[in-house]
Design a protein around this motif. Structure first.
Motif, PDB file in Angstrom:
ATOM      1  N   SER A 253       0.705  -1.216   0.151  1.00 18.69           N
ATOM      2  CA  SER A 253       0.216   0.248  -0.078  1.00 18.69           C
ATOM      3  C   SER A 253       1.235   0.896   0.417  1.00 18.69           C
ATOM      4  O   SER A 253       1.831   1.245  -0.497  1.00 18.69           O
ATOM      5  CB  SER A 253      -1.310  -0.034   1.110  1.00 18.69           C
ATOM      6  OG  SER A 253      -0.328   0.707   2.609  1.00 18.69           O
ATOM      7  N   SER A 254       0.125   2.291  -0.111  1.00 22.79           N
ATOM      8  CA  SER A 254       0.858   4.264  -0.331  1.00 22.79           C
ATOM      9  C   SER A 254       2.092   4.124   1.480  1.00 22.79           C
ATOM     10  O   SER A 254       2.648   4.531   0.963  1.00 22.79           O
ATOM     11  CB  SER A 254       0.230   4.821   0.141  1.00 22.79           C
ATOM     12  OG  SER A 254      -0.478   4.931  -1.411  1.00 22.79           O
ATOM     13  N   TYR A 255       1.067   3.006   2.207  1.00 19.73           N
ATOM     14  CA  TYR A 255       2.150   3.672   3.702  1.00 19.73           C
ATOM     15  C   TYR A 255       2.785   2.765   3.180  1.00 19.73           C
ATOM     16  O   TYR A 255       3.612   2.873   4.940  1.00 19.73           O
ATOM     17  CB  TYR A 255       0.247   4.049   4.949  1.00 19.73           C
ATOM     18  CG  TYR A 255      -0.146   4.922   4.663  1.00 19.73           C
ATOM     19  CD1 TYR A 255      -1.584   5.242   2.993  1.00 19.73           C
ATOM     20  CD2 TYR A 255       0.093   6.360   5.409  1.00 19.73           C
ATOM     21  CE1 TYR A 255      -1.264   6.254   3.039  1.00 19.73           C
ATOM     22  CE2 TYR A 255      -1.139   7.256   5.131  1.00 19.73           C
ATOM     23  CZ  TYR A 255      -1.792   7.196   3.803  1.00 19.73           C
ATOM     24  OH  TYR A 255      -2.112   8.615   4.029  1.00 19.73           O
ATOM     25  N   LEU A 256       2.504   1.142   3.669  1.00 14.95           N
ATOM     26  CA  LEU A 256       2.733  -0.126   3.979  1.00 14.95           C
ATOM     27  C   LEU A 256       3.729  -0.746   2.268  1.00 14.95           C
ATOM     28  O   LEU A 256       2.640  -1.381   2.154  1.00 14.95           O
ATOM     29  CB  LEU A 256       2.387  -0.266   5.204  1.00 14.95           C
ATOM     30  CG  LEU A 256       1.988  -0.595   6.017  1.00 14.95           C
ATOM     31  CD1 LEU A 256       1.636  -1.371   6.550  1.00 14.95           C
ATOM     32  CD2 LEU A 256       3.709  -1.458   7.402  1.00 14.95           C
ATOM     33  N   SER A 257       5.028  -0.908   2.603  1.00 13.65           N
ATOM     34  CA  SER A 257       6.037  -1.583   0.990  1.00 13.65           C
ATOM     35  C   SER A 257       6.188  -3.040   1.511  1.00 13.65           C
ATOM     36  O   SER A 257       7.408  -2.141   2.020  1.00 13.65           O
ATOM     37  CB  SER A 257       5.100  -0.760   0.509  1.00 13.65           C
ATOM     38  OG  SER A 257       6.625   0.602   0.261  1.00 13.65           O
ATOM     39  N   ALA A 258       5.968  -4.122   1.378  1.00  8.32           N
ATOM     40  CA  ALA A 258       7.660  -4.447   1.600  1.00  8.32           C
ATOM     41  C   ALA A 258       8.341  -5.036  -0.193  1.00  8.32           C
ATOM     42  O   ALA A 258       7.801  -4.354  -0.875  1.00  8.32           O
ATOM     43  CB  ALA A 258       7.493  -5.841   1.451  1.00  8.32           C
ATOM     44  N   THR A 259       9.730  -5.010   0.291  1.00  2.00           N
ATOM     45  CA  THR A 259      10.666  -4.827  -1.169  1.00  2.00           C
ATOM     46  C   THR A 259      10.064  -6.376  -2.084  1.00  2.00           C
ATOM     47  O   THR A 259      10.051  -7.001  -0.885  1.00  2.00           O
ATOM     48  CB  THR A 259      12.065  -4.889  -0.707  1.00  2.00           C
ATOM     49  OG1 THR A 259      12.220  -5.884  -0.023  1.00  2.00           O
ATOM     50  CG2 THR A 259      12.108  -3.342  -0.320  1.00  2.00           C
ATOM     51  N   ASP A 260      11.209  -6.872  -2.703  1.00  2.00           N
ATOM     52  CA  ASP A 260      11.148  -8.095  -3.256  1.00  2.00           C
ATOM     53  C   ASP A 260      11.944  -8.487  -2.383  1.00  2.00           C
ATOM     54  O   ASP A 260      12.474  -8.017  -1.871  1.00  2.00           O
ATOM     55  CB  ASP A 260      11.386  -7.875  -4.856  1.00  2.00           C
ATOM     56  CG  ASP A 260      10.951  -9.112  -5.610  1.00  2.00           C
ATOM     57  OD1 ASP A 260      10.910  -9.283  -6.880  1.00  2.00           O
ATOM     58  OD2 ASP A 260      11.061  -9.909  -4.689  1.00  2.00           O
ATOM     59  N   ILE A 261      12.097  -9.836  -2.726  1.00  2.00           N
ATOM     60  CA  ILE A 261      13.452 -10.540  -2.092  1.00  2.00           C
ATOM     61  C   ILE A 261      14.968 -10.236  -2.804  1.00  2.00           C
ATOM     62  O   ILE A 261      15.108  -9.731  -4.011  1.00  2.00           O
ATOM     63  CB  ILE A 261      13.273 -11.993  -2.241  1.00  2.00           C
ATOM     64  CG1 ILE A 261      12.458 -12.368  -1.590  1.00  2.00           C
ATOM     65  CG2 ILE A 261      14.673 -12.795  -1.259  1.00  2.00           C
ATOM     66  CD1 ILE A 261      12.218 -14.301  -2.457  1.00  2.00           C
ATOM     67  N   ILE A 262      15.619  -9.493  -2.074  1.00  2.34           N
ATOM     68  CA  ILE A 262      17.153  -9.043  -1.788  1.00  2.34           C
ATOM     69  C   ILE A 262      18.371  -9.799  -1.107  1.00  2.34           C
ATOM     70  O   ILE A 262      17.998 -10.605  -0.130  1.00  2.34           O
ATOM     71  CB  ILE A 262      16.553  -7.447  -1.437  1.00  2.34           C
ATOM     72  CG1 ILE A 262      16.981  -7.699   0.268  1.00  2.34           C
ATOM     73  CG2 ILE A 262      16.030  -6.813  -1.939  1.00  2.34           C
ATOM     74  CD1 ILE A 262      16.788  -6.122   0.790  1.00  2.34           C
ATOM     75  N   ASP A 263      19.327 -10.057  -1.594  1.00  6.90           N
ATOM     76  CA  ASP A 263      20.093 -10.416  -1.139  1.00  6.90           C
ATOM     77  C   ASP A 263      20.805 -10.251  -0.867  1.00  6.90           C
ATOM     78  O   ASP A 263      21.114  -8.934  -1.476  1.00  6.90           O
ATOM     79  CB  ASP A 263      20.835 -11.169  -1.957  1.00  6.90           C
ATOM     80  CG  ASP A 263      20.854 -13.060  -2.640  1.00  6.90           C
ATOM     81  OD1 ASP A 263      20.027 -13.114  -3.959  1.00  6.90           O
ATOM     82  OD2 ASP A 263      20.951 -13.800  -1.352  1.00  6.90           O
ATOM     83  N   GLU A 264      21.097  -9.672   0.824  1.00  2.10           N
ATOM     84  CA  GLU A 264      22.251  -8.933   1.025  1.00  2.10           C
ATOM     85  C   GLU A 264      22.951  -9.928   2.601  1.00  2.10           C
ATOM     86  O   GLU A 264      22.106 -10.500   3.160  1.00  2.10           O
ATOM     87  CB  GLU A 264      21.090  -7.987   1.744  1.00  2.10           C
ATOM     88  CG  GLU A 264      21.637  -6.343   2.110  1.00  2.10           C
ATOM     89  CD  GLU A 264      20.766  -5.418   2.891  1.00  2.10           C
ATOM     90  OE1 GLU A 264      20.701  -6.176   3.615  1.00  2.10           O
ATOM     91  OE2 GLU A 264      20.482  -4.599   2.103  1.00  2.10           O
ATOM     92  N   ALA A 265      24.018  -9.210   2.600  1.00  4.36           N
ATOM     93  CA  ALA A 265      25.228  -9.752   3.552  1.00  4.36           C
ATOM     94  C   ALA A 265      24.044  -9.769   4.944  1.00  4.36           C
ATOM     95  O   ALA A 265      23.975  -8.279   5.230  1.00  4.36           O
ATOM     96  CB  ALA A 265      26.724  -9.338   3.406  1.00  4.36           C
TER      97      ALA A 265
END
Lengths: 87, 284
Positions: free
Chosen positions: A75-87
């Motif tokens: 939503s405009s107020y809450l948003s999740a990223t796609d899966i990311i590869d991060e250390a």
């Protein structure tokens, strides 16, 4: 490590991470806003990638849970990223 | 500073009547020249007429944009825009007519769930601008005690939102797109609603968390809103005309039929029973 970050829109238009969900072994560990993390663990999220399944997904469901976060929080107020590869 | 000013003015406005009658003469005289000059794309036709315009709509449609930031991680084509002297909003260029239409339906029904939403041009693009609600929280952000308080304090609003979602065939209600603040529910993100073709219009959608409301008496406030709407033929016509500008006359007519269907149902029965999952439009 595979992660999803959930952002909350602030009053000044910035977006801050409120929860980070990390795939650890076969399950997901969520860290951040205590109430939010508790709700993810107890209420789960819908399975958007398999509409025929009426079952909810929880952090213990691992990668499936991680994959569905971006559909559950978009939503405009809450948003999740796609899966990311991060250390 | 702009936010403090906005919050003060917002509180003041909300304390006053929500509908401001503005004569068309005063309106034309006071309307900033910038708004008239902005109307190169004919977007003024989407504005509410003075007799039903919410004062906050005027702020959203006429104030200059001072800054904008992309938001939503690219999932939605949205920006956070700050407006000169007064307020901020969420600007969307996708499904923006649905956002405006949802607001209009909510406003004309008197539910007051959807923040004021207008169609305007920002940086050369036409889209919807919806008033930003500062300090609002999604249900997922609430702790156990707060959730219990929410369910107790906001039950009437939740029931209203449930009926509203069925009217607009909202296919995307979830805990992330309704907000809670000061014991009120704010319904946002209506891009995936009002998506009518003949087959989908015969179905209804709502958030599963509201399934518990089937067969429960609806709040008196909801019945009063529908009764009032059914009595006001002029406002029905205004709503239909505004919806026709966004879509077309045929769709506007279908939407009005749908609203009246639920209005008649609620005012006669006081509740909605399960089994209503499809509406036969030919029967309307």
């Amino acid at each position: 490590m595979k992660k999803v970050k959930i952002y909350k829109l602030q009053n000044n238009g910035d977006e801050h991470v409120i929860v980070t969900c990390t795939l650890t072994d076969s399950s997901v560990v969520c860290e951040g806003n205590e109430a939010f993390v508790n709700n993810l663990q107890t209420s789960g999220i819908r399975n958007y990638t398999d509409q025929s399944s009426g079952a909810m997904l929880f952090p213990l469901d691992g990668i499936k849970f991680l994959e569905n976060l971006k559909y559950a929080f978009r939503s405009s107020y809450l948003s999740a990223t796609d899966i990311i590869d991060e250390a | 500073m702009a936010f403090e000013l906005f919050r003060f003015r917002d509180a003041k406005k909300k304390a006053e009547a929500t509908t401001e009658i503005v004569s068309s003469e005063n309106f034309q005289e006071n309307k900033p020249a910038a708004v008239a000059a902005m109307d190169t794309s004919g977007i003024r036709k989407y504005e509410s007429p003075p007799e039903v315009r919410n004062p906050q709509e005027e702020v959203l449609v006429s104030r200059d944009k001072t800054s904008s930031k992309k938001i939503g991680r690219g999932v939605t084509d949205s920006s956070f825009v700050e407006l000169k002297d007064d307020g901020s909003g969420i600007f969307k260029t996708e499904d923006h007519f649905n956002e405006r239409a949802a607001y209009l339906i909510d406003r004309f029904l008197g539910f007051n769930l959807v923040p004021p939403t207008v169609i305007r041009q920002v940086d050369g693009e036409i889209g919807s601008v919806q008033e930003f609600i500062p300090d609002a929280r999604a249900v997922d952000e609430l702790g156990v005690q707060s959730q219990q308080n929410f369910e107790r304090n906001c039950r009437d609003d939740l029931m209203k939102m449930w009926v509203f979602d069925m009217i607009i065939h909202n296919q995307d209600r979830h805990p992330g797109n309704f907000l809670v603040k000061d014991k009120r529910v704010y319904a946002i993100d209506h891009g995936r609603s009002l998506d009518f073709d003949q087959s989908s219009f015969e179905k209804i959608s709502f958030w599963e968390g509201c399934r518990q409301f089937f067969g429960r008496p609806l709040p008196n406030d909801v019945t009063k809103c529908f009764k009032s709407f059914l009595e006001k033929q002029t406002e029905q016509k205004i709503l239909e005309d505004l919806l026709a500008e966004l879509y077309n006359r045929e769709k506007a007519s279908i939407i009005l039929k749908r609203i009246k269907y639920f209005a008649e149902l609620v005012t006669t029965k006081g509740e909605i029973r399960s089994g209503i999952e499809s509406i036969q439009i030919d029967a309307l």
